[in-house]
Design a protein around this motif. Sequence first.
Motif, PDB file in Angstrom:
ATOM      1  N   LEU A  98    -102.129 -82.544  55.694  1.00  0.00           N
ATOM      2  CA  LEU A  98    -102.508 -81.132  55.713  1.00  0.00           C
ATOM      3  C   LEU A  98    -101.302 -80.235  55.977  1.00  0.00           C
ATOM      4  O   LEU A  98    -101.186 -79.137  55.416  1.00  0.00           O
ATOM      5  CB  LEU A  98    -103.592 -80.890  56.763  1.00  0.00           C
ATOM      6  CG  LEU A  98    -104.961 -81.492  56.449  1.00  0.00           C
ATOM      7  CD1 LEU A  98    -105.900 -81.340  57.645  1.00  0.00           C
ATOM      8  CD2 LEU A  98    -105.552 -80.850  55.211  1.00  0.00           C
ATOM      9  N   HIS A  99    -100.390 -80.700  56.823  1.00  0.00           N
ATOM     10  CA  HIS A  99     -99.172 -79.961  57.124  1.00  0.00           C
ATOM     11  C   HIS A  99     -98.317 -79.808  55.853  1.00  0.00           C
ATOM     12  O   HIS A  99     -97.818 -78.716  55.555  1.00  0.00           O
ATOM     13  CB  HIS A  99     -98.396 -80.701  58.224  1.00  0.00           C
ATOM     14  CG  HIS A  99     -97.337 -79.901  58.884  1.00  0.00           C
ATOM     15  ND1 HIS A  99     -97.601 -78.797  59.659  1.00  0.00           N
ATOM     16  CD2 HIS A  99     -95.984 -80.046  58.891  1.00  0.00           C
ATOM     17  CE1 HIS A  99     -96.469 -78.293  60.115  1.00  0.00           C
ATOM     18  NE2 HIS A  99     -95.457 -79.034  59.656  1.00  0.00           N
ATOM     19  N   LEU A 100     -98.204 -80.878  55.104  1.00  0.00           N
ATOM     20  CA  LEU A 100     -97.443 -80.828  53.852  1.00  0.00           C
ATOM     21  C   LEU A 100     -98.118 -79.950  52.808  1.00  0.00           C
ATOM     22  O   LEU A 100     -97.450 -79.238  52.046  1.00  0.00           O
ATOM     23  CB  LEU A 100     -97.231 -82.241  53.310  1.00  0.00           C
ATOM     24  CG  LEU A 100     -96.302 -83.131  54.145  1.00  0.00           C
ATOM     25  CD1 LEU A 100     -96.305 -84.551  53.604  1.00  0.00           C
ATOM     26  CD2 LEU A 100     -94.904 -82.566  54.184  1.00  0.00           C
TER      27      LEU A 100
ATOM     28  N   VAL B 154    -100.667 -67.041  52.947  1.00  0.00           N
ATOM     29  CA  VAL B 154    -101.161 -66.750  54.291  1.00  0.00           C
ATOM     30  C   VAL B 154    -101.881 -67.962  54.878  1.00  0.00           C
ATOM     31  O   VAL B 154    -101.619 -68.369  56.014  1.00  0.00           O
ATOM     32  CB  VAL B 154    -102.096 -65.516  54.284  1.00  0.00           C
ATOM     33  CG1 VAL B 154    -102.667 -65.261  55.663  1.00  0.00           C
ATOM     34  CG2 VAL B 154    -101.342 -64.288  53.777  1.00  0.00           C
ATOM     35  N   TRP B 155    -102.767 -68.567  54.094  1.00  0.00           N
ATOM     36  CA  TRP B 155    -103.506 -69.724  54.586  1.00  0.00           C
ATOM     37  C   TRP B 155    -102.585 -70.917  54.809  1.00  0.00           C
ATOM     38  O   TRP B 155    -102.784 -71.703  55.738  1.00  0.00           O
ATOM     39  CB  TRP B 155    -104.659 -70.071  53.644  1.00  0.00           C
ATOM     40  CG  TRP B 155    -105.802 -69.142  53.854  1.00  0.00           C
ATOM     41  CD1 TRP B 155    -106.162 -68.097  53.060  1.00  0.00           C
ATOM     42  CD2 TRP B 155    -106.714 -69.133  54.964  1.00  0.00           C
ATOM     43  NE1 TRP B 155    -107.239 -67.450  53.603  1.00  0.00           N
ATOM     44  CE2 TRP B 155    -107.603 -68.065  54.768  1.00  0.00           C
ATOM     45  CE3 TRP B 155    -106.866 -69.922  56.094  1.00  0.00           C
ATOM     46  CZ2 TRP B 155    -108.622 -67.765  55.656  1.00  0.00           C
ATOM     47  CZ3 TRP B 155    -107.890 -69.630  56.982  1.00  0.00           C
ATOM     48  CH2 TRP B 155    -108.749 -68.561  56.757  1.00  0.00           C
TER      49      TRP B 155
ATOM     50  N   GLN C 120     -99.849 -74.472  58.555  1.00  0.00           N
ATOM     51  CA  GLN C 120     -98.604 -75.029  59.071  1.00  0.00           C
ATOM     52  C   GLN C 120     -98.551 -74.920  60.590  1.00  0.00           C
ATOM     53  O   GLN C 120     -98.190 -75.871  61.270  1.00  0.00           O
ATOM     54  CB  GLN C 120     -97.407 -74.279  58.480  1.00  0.00           C
ATOM     55  CG  GLN C 120     -97.103 -74.657  57.066  1.00  0.00           C
ATOM     56  CD  GLN C 120     -96.260 -75.904  57.015  1.00  0.00           C
ATOM     57  OE1 GLN C 120     -95.053 -75.823  57.088  1.00  0.00           O
ATOM     58  NE2 GLN C 120     -96.876 -77.045  56.901  1.00  0.00           N
ATOM     59  N   LEU C 121     -98.899 -73.753  61.108  1.00  0.00           N
ATOM     60  CA  LEU C 121     -98.838 -73.544  62.558  1.00  0.00           C
ATOM     61  C   LEU C 121     -99.842 -74.429  63.288  1.00  0.00           C
ATOM     62  O   LEU C 121     -99.486 -75.142  64.231  1.00  0.00           O
ATOM     63  CB  LEU C 121     -99.074 -72.072  62.894  1.00  0.00           C
ATOM     64  CG  LEU C 121     -98.942 -71.722  64.374  1.00  0.00           C
ATOM     65  CD1 LEU C 121     -97.521 -71.963  64.868  1.00  0.00           C
ATOM     66  CD2 LEU C 121     -99.348 -70.287  64.615  1.00  0.00           C
ATOM     67  N   VAL C 122    -101.073 -74.422  62.826  1.00  0.00           N
ATOM     68  CA  VAL C 122    -102.126 -75.181  63.513  1.00  0.00           C
ATOM     69  C   VAL C 122    -101.874 -76.692  63.426  1.00  0.00           C
ATOM     70  O   VAL C 122    -101.934 -77.398  64.440  1.00  0.00           O
ATOM     71  CB  VAL C 122    -103.518 -74.819  62.937  1.00  0.00           C
ATOM     72  CG1 VAL C 122    -104.595 -75.742  63.472  1.00  0.00           C
ATOM     73  CG2 VAL C 122    -103.849 -73.372  63.261  1.00  0.00           C
TER      74      VAL C 122
END
Length: 117
Positions: free
Chosen positions: A11-13, A37-38, A43-45
């Motif tokens: 998910l990060h990638l 934006v999403w 990325q942050l979460v």
Amino acid sequence: MDLVYNLLVALHLLGMAAIVGGWIAVRSGRTVIAPIVWGARAQLVTGLALVGIASAIKDDDHTVNNSKIAVKLVIALVVLAAAEIGAARGRKGKDTGNLLDLAGGGAVVNVLVAAIW
């Protein structure tokens, strides 16, 4: 726990791909689009979740370099702020300035920090 960690990595990638891909796709239009934006939010979460899991798991595969994480967190916050502000300005019909480039370029810098450091 490895399954959860690996899903978060995926998910990060995908979040990174949304930012950089969106940046490249709309570069000439100068508009911050929703996937950017999403992707920045994801990325942050997911990054925070990955650090939390890696900190909880004490083995050689999941070591945490806190200095690197701090740098990546600051960059991620800049990317997210640029994406959110740029999208809000775009919805109001205002010029987004360099916010699109700041979000996309910041994501690339974060990838380089992750890969090279």
